[in-house]
Scaffold this motif. Structure first.
Motif, short mmCIF file in Angstrom:
data_model
loop_
_atom_site.label_atom_id
_atom_site.label_comp_id
_atom_site.label_asym_id
_atom_site.label_seq_id
_atom_site.Cartn_x
_atom_site.Cartn_y
_atom_site.Cartn_z
N TRP A 167 -8.20 -0.81 13.11
CA TRP A 167 -7.81 -2.13 13.62
C TRP A 167 -7.44 -3.06 12.47
CZ3 TRP A 167 -9.46 -7.22 13.47
CH2 TRP A 167 -8.88 -8.05 14.43
N LEU A 168 -8.26 -3.06 11.42
CA LEU A 168 -7.99 -3.91 10.26
C LEU A 168 -6.66 -3.52 9.62
CD1 LEU A 168 -8.84 -6.12 8.33
CD2 LEU A 168 -10.24 -4.45 7.11
N SER A 169 -6.39 -2.25 9.52
CA SER A 169 -5.12 -1.79 8.95
C SER A 169 -3.95 -2.26 9.81
CB SER A 169 -5.13 -0.26 8.84
OG SER A 169 -3.95 0.19 8.24
N ARG A 170 -4.06 -2.15 11.12
CA ARG A 170 -2.99 -2.62 12.01
C ARG A 170 -2.78 -4.12 11.86
NH1 ARG A 170 -4.63 1.20 16.67
NH2 ARG A 170 -6.03 -0.47 17.23
N GLU A 171 -3.87 -4.89 11.75
CA GLU A 171 -3.75 -6.34 11.59
C GLU A 171 -3.05 -6.68 10.27
OE1 GLU A 171 -4.66 -9.01 13.73
OE2 GLU A 171 -4.56 -7.25 15.03
N ARG A 172 -3.40 -5.96 9.21
CA ARG A 172 -2.77 -6.20 7.91
C ARG A 172 -1.28 -5.90 7.97
NH1 ARG A 172 -7.61 -4.07 4.08
NH2 ARG A 172 -8.53 -6.13 3.82
N SER A 222 2.13 -7.22 -0.39
CA SER A 222 1.04 -6.24 -0.38
C SER A 222 -0.27 -6.88 -0.81
CB SER A 222 1.38 -5.03 -1.25
OG SER A 222 1.37 -5.34 -2.61
N MET A 223 -0.22 -7.73 -1.81
CA MET A 223 -1.43 -8.42 -2.27
C MET A 223 -1.90 -9.45 -1.24
SD MET A 223 -2.15 -7.06 -5.11
CE MET A 223 -1.34 -6.00 -6.27
N ALA A 224 -0.96 -10.10 -0.58
CA ALA A 224 -1.29 -11.13 0.40
C ALA A 224 -1.99 -10.57 1.62
CB ALA A 224 -0.03 -11.89 0.82
N PHE A 234 -0.03 0.10 -0.09
CA PHE A 234 0.56 -0.72 0.97
C PHE A 234 1.77 -0.03 1.59
CE2 PHE A 234 3.94 -3.94 1.84
CZ PHE A 234 3.44 -4.39 3.05
N SER A 235 2.66 0.47 0.75
CA SER A 235 3.87 1.13 1.26
C SER A 235 3.52 2.36 2.10
CB SER A 235 4.78 1.55 0.10
OG SER A 235 5.30 0.40 -0.52
N ALA A 236 2.54 3.13 1.67
CA ALA A 236 2.13 4.32 2.43
C ALA A 236 1.55 3.91 3.79
CB ALA A 236 1.11 5.12 1.63
N ALA A 237 0.69 2.90 3.80
CA ALA A 237 0.10 2.43 5.06
C ALA A 237 1.18 1.84 5.96
CB ALA A 237 -0.99 1.40 4.77
N PHE A 238 2.07 1.08 5.38
CA PHE A 238 3.15 0.45 6.16
C PHE A 238 4.02 1.52 6.81
CE2 PHE A 238 6.98 -1.86 7.12
CZ PHE A 238 6.53 -3.14 7.44
N ARG A 239 4.37 2.53 6.04
CA ARG A 239 5.21 3.61 6.57
C ARG A 239 4.47 4.39 7.66
NH1 ARG A 239 9.56 6.21 3.58
NH2 ARG A 239 10.53 7.52 5.13
N MET A 255 8.73 3.19 8.62
CA MET A 255 9.71 2.81 7.59
C MET A 255 8.99 2.12 6.44
SD MET A 255 11.64 -0.41 9.47
CE MET A 255 12.02 0.44 10.96
N THR A 256 9.66 2.06 5.31
CA THR A 256 9.07 1.38 4.16
C THR A 256 9.16 -0.13 4.37
OG1 THR A 256 11.13 1.22 2.91
CG2 THR A 256 9.83 3.26 2.63
N PRO A 257 8.38 -0.90 3.60
CA PRO A 257 8.49 -2.36 3.71
C PRO A 257 9.91 -2.87 3.44
CG PRO A 257 6.50 -1.78 2.52
CD PRO A 257 7.28 -0.51 2.72
N SER A 258 10.59 -2.30 2.48
CA SER A 258 11.96 -2.73 2.16
C SER A 258 12.91 -2.40 3.30
CB SER A 258 12.44 -2.07 0.87
OG SER A 258 11.65 -2.51 -0.22
#
Length: 125
Positions: free
Chosen positions: A71-76, A95-97, A106-111, A116-119
């Motif tokens: 849940w925390l990961s999804r919220e982030r 990513s720091m924010a 951050f990129s791995a979790a985001f993907r 997709m990547t953050p970019s």
């Protein structure tokens, strides 16, 4: 998902209360939102609602249909999506924010969450 807070289970003929109360969930979500930029431990969250770490994890999962870490990961990631589409801040700052210590984590979790990547997400939004 907060509707699932007061689930009950029958065990040995008696009803046992399961999950977290609406008040506990509001307190937790508020605390997480205020501290999204730092690591929030399970013990810290359990202490907020006066439960043991193991009981907290079980009660949270029953209430939210996922683990506290999921849940925390999804919220982030949801907060990161907002920052990526609403600001021109570099991905490393985003990513720091949202509480990641490295841009690669951050990129791995985001993907993992978005496909997709953050970019790529920023370009698409």
């Amino acid at each position: 998902m907060l509707e699932n807070v007061d689930s009950f289970s029958k065990t040995n003929g008696s009803a046992l209360r399961r999950g977290l109360s609406q008040r506990q969930l509001r307190h937790l979500t508020s605390h997480i939102a205020e501290n999204i930029d730092r690591r929030v431990s399970l013990q810290e969250l359990a202490n907020l609602v006066s439960l043991s770490r193991s009981y907290f994890c079980t009660a949270f999962r029953l209430s939210m249909d996922c683990t506290p870490n999921e849940w925390l990961s999804r919220e982030r990631i949801a907060h990161a999506q907002s920052l990526l589409s609403g600001t021109s801040a570099p991905v490393t700052e985003v990513s720091m924010a949202v509480g990641y210590q490295t841009c690669s984590a951050f990129s791995a979790a985001f993907r993992r969450h978005t496909g997709m990547t953050p970019s790529e997400y920023r370009r698409a939004s």
